[in-house]
Write a protein that holds these residues in place. Structure first.
Motif, PDB file in Angstrom:
ATOM      1  N   LEU A   7       3.358   3.956  -4.804  1.00  0.00           N
ATOM      2  CA  LEU A   7       4.072   2.662  -4.603  1.00  0.00           C
ATOM      3  C   LEU A   7       3.878   1.687  -5.795  1.00  0.00           C
ATOM      4  CD1 LEU A   7       3.558   1.318  -1.028  1.00  0.00           C
ATOM      5  CD2 LEU A   7       5.272   2.729  -1.832  1.00  0.00           C
ATOM      6  N   VAL A   8       4.906   1.162  -6.574  1.00  0.00           N
ATOM      7  CA  VAL A   8       4.677   0.617  -7.612  1.00  0.00           C
ATOM      8  C   VAL A   8       5.186  -0.852  -7.336  1.00  0.00           C
ATOM      9  CG1 VAL A   8       5.426   0.038  -9.999  1.00  0.00           C
ATOM     10  CG2 VAL A   8       5.250   2.412  -9.206  1.00  0.00           C
ATOM     11  N   PHE A   9       4.249  -2.029  -7.281  1.00  0.00           N
ATOM     12  CA  PHE A   9       4.518  -3.352  -7.104  1.00  0.00           C
ATOM     13  C   PHE A   9       4.650  -3.861  -8.489  1.00  0.00           C
ATOM     14  CE2 PHE A   9       3.042  -3.421  -2.640  1.00  0.00           C
ATOM     15  CZ  PHE A   9       2.265  -2.336  -2.352  1.00  0.00           C
ATOM     16  N   LYS A  10       6.025  -4.550  -8.560  1.00  0.00           N
ATOM     17  CA  LYS A  10       6.549  -5.433  -9.623  1.00  0.00           C
ATOM     18  C   LYS A  10       6.723  -6.700  -9.350  1.00  0.00           C
ATOM     19  CE  LYS A  10       8.003  -1.430 -12.278  1.00  0.00           C
ATOM     20  NZ  LYS A  10       9.005  -0.693 -13.145  1.00  0.00           N
ATOM     21  N   TYR A  11       6.198  -7.497 -10.139  1.00  0.00           N
ATOM     22  CA  TYR A  11       6.178  -9.140  -9.885  1.00  0.00           C
ATOM     23  C   TYR A  11       5.640  -9.875 -10.883  1.00  0.00           C
ATOM     24  CZ  TYR A  11       1.293  -8.251  -8.893  1.00  0.00           C
ATOM     25  OH  TYR A  11      -0.265  -7.778  -9.010  1.00  0.00           O
ATOM     26  N   ASP A  12       5.899 -11.154 -10.887  1.00  0.00           N
ATOM     27  CA  ASP A  12       5.177 -12.183 -11.837  1.00  0.00           C
ATOM     28  C   ASP A  12       3.655 -12.369 -11.601  1.00  0.00           C
ATOM     29  OD1 ASP A  12       4.692 -14.141 -13.527  1.00  0.00           O
ATOM     30  OD2 ASP A  12       6.487 -15.166 -13.301  1.00  0.00           O
TER      31      ASP A  12
ATOM     32  N   ILE B 144      -0.372  -7.231   1.467  1.00  0.00           N
ATOM     33  CA  ILE B 144      -0.040  -8.398   1.847  1.00  0.00           C
ATOM     34  C   ILE B 144       0.079  -9.076   0.291  1.00  0.00           C
ATOM     35  CG2 ILE B 144      -0.366  -8.623   3.919  1.00  0.00           C
ATOM     36  CD1 ILE B 144      -2.568 -10.855   3.288  1.00  0.00           C
ATOM     37  N   CYS B 145       0.628 -10.217   0.029  1.00  0.00           N
ATOM     38  CA  CYS B 145       0.406 -11.057  -1.051  1.00  0.00           C
ATOM     39  C   CYS B 145      -0.534 -11.835  -0.724  1.00  0.00           C
ATOM     40  CB  CYS B 145       1.763 -11.850  -1.605  1.00  0.00           C
ATOM     41  SG  CYS B 145       1.326 -12.860  -3.062  1.00  0.00           S
TER      42      CYS B 145
ATOM     43  N   GLN C 143      14.560  -6.089  -6.320  1.00  0.00           N
ATOM     44  CA  GLN C 143      13.918  -7.480  -6.287  1.00  0.00           C
ATOM     45  C   GLN C 143      12.387  -7.410  -6.350  1.00  0.00           C
ATOM     46  OE1 GLN C 143      16.455  -7.119  -3.182  1.00  0.00           O
ATOM     47  NE2 GLN C 143      17.909  -7.895  -4.867  1.00  0.00           N
ATOM     48  N   GLY C 144      12.011  -6.462  -6.307  1.00  0.00           N
ATOM     49  CA  GLY C 144      10.712  -6.145  -6.512  1.00  0.00           C
ATOM     50  C   GLY C 144       9.714  -6.682  -5.457  1.00  0.00           C
ATOM     51  N   TRP C 145       8.424  -6.973  -5.669  1.00  0.00           N
ATOM     52  CA  TRP C 145       7.430  -7.341  -4.575  1.00  0.00           C
ATOM     53  C   TRP C 145       7.734  -8.983  -4.515  1.00  0.00           C
ATOM     54  CZ3 TRP C 145       4.511  -6.443  -0.711  1.00  0.00           C
ATOM     55  CH2 TRP C 145       3.490  -6.844  -0.524  1.00  0.00           C
TER      56      TRP C 145
ATOM     57  N   GLY D 246       0.988  -7.142 -12.174  1.00  0.00           N
ATOM     58  CA  GLY D 246       2.240  -7.465 -12.102  1.00  0.00           C
ATOM     59  C   GLY D 246       3.065  -6.006 -12.027  1.00  0.00           C
ATOM     60  N   ASN D 247       2.402  -4.905 -12.323  1.00  0.00           N
ATOM     61  CA  ASN D 247       2.960  -3.605 -12.331  1.00  0.00           C
ATOM     62  C   ASN D 247       1.790  -2.534 -11.789  1.00  0.00           C
ATOM     63  OD1 ASN D 247       4.320  -1.400 -13.031  1.00  0.00           O
ATOM     64  ND2 ASN D 247       3.872  -1.571 -15.263  1.00  0.00           N
ATOM     65  N   ASP D 248       1.568  -2.851 -10.517  1.00  0.00           N
ATOM     66  CA  ASP D 248       0.395  -2.027 -10.146  1.00  0.00           C
ATOM     67  C   ASP D 248       0.885  -0.631  -9.526  1.00  0.00           C
ATOM     68  OD1 ASP D 248      -1.254  -4.328 -10.522  1.00  0.00           O
ATOM     69  OD2 ASP D 248      -0.481  -5.396  -8.688  1.00  0.00           O
ATOM     70  N   SER D 249       0.341   0.191  -9.997  1.00  0.00           N
ATOM     71  CA  SER D 249       0.663   1.706  -8.986  1.00  0.00           C
ATOM     72  C   SER D 249      -0.330   1.942  -8.010  1.00  0.00           C
ATOM     73  CB  SER D 249       0.718   2.667 -10.014  1.00  0.00           C
ATOM     74  OG  SER D 249       2.022   2.698 -10.868  1.00  0.00           O
TER      75      SER D 249
END
Ligand SMILES: *[C@@H]1O[C@H](CO)[C@@H](O)[C@H](O)[C@H]1NC(C)=O
Ligand SMILES: [Cu+2]
Length: 127
Positions: free
Chosen positions: A61-66, A109-110, A40-42, A95-98
């Motif tokens: 941690l890799v945060f993947k999102y639009d 948080i978002c 599901q990603g972030w 959108g692809n933060d390590s």
């Protein structure tokens, strides 16, 4: 006699080198990478994703999102609890933060209004 001293010190140089290499390798071997929220990603409700996992300082941690919809802000415990990003670090927004975990508590948080309240937040403890 001179030869004896020479070989003793080259032995300790080799020992030092091996020690350095072992430390370097164990960091490489034990640092893990996690995709936050798995498939599901972030996303909303990601809050419970860390439970049952154990993390170490140096893990990534890799945060993947639009990136048109979300971002990631590292905050303190108060920011996490009250869903306030102010005073925190500038947001990550690729959108692809390590992000590498620091020892201790790490809170993200978002920063988009309302999203943290919908569970787009994580608290991760790194040993
Ligand atoms: C995300 O970033 C990593 C490197 O940080 C890269 O290897 C990977 O291909 C990227 N994935 C996407 C979907 O852009
Ligand atoms: Cu969001």
């Amino acid at each position: 006699m001179g030869e004896g001293r020479g070989s003793a010190s080259s032995t300790s140089v080799v020992t030092m080198l091996l020690l350095c290499m072992c430390v370097f390798h164990s960091k490489m071997i034990y640092a893990a990478t996690y995709n936050v929220g798995d498939a599901q990603g972030w996303s909303f409700g990601v809050q419970n994703w860390p439970s049952g996992k154990s993390f170490k300082a140096g893990d990534t941690l890799v945060f993947k999102y639009d990136p048109r919809v979300h971002n990631v802000v590292k905050v303190n415990q108060n920011g996490y609890n009250s869903c306030v990003a102010s005073g925190g670090s500038p947001p990550y927004k690729s959108g692809n933060d390590s992000i590498t975990l620091a020892k201790g508590a790490n809170y993200f948080i978002c920063g988009v209004p309302g999203h943290c309240d919908l569970g787009q937040k994580i608290a991760v403890n790194a040993n």
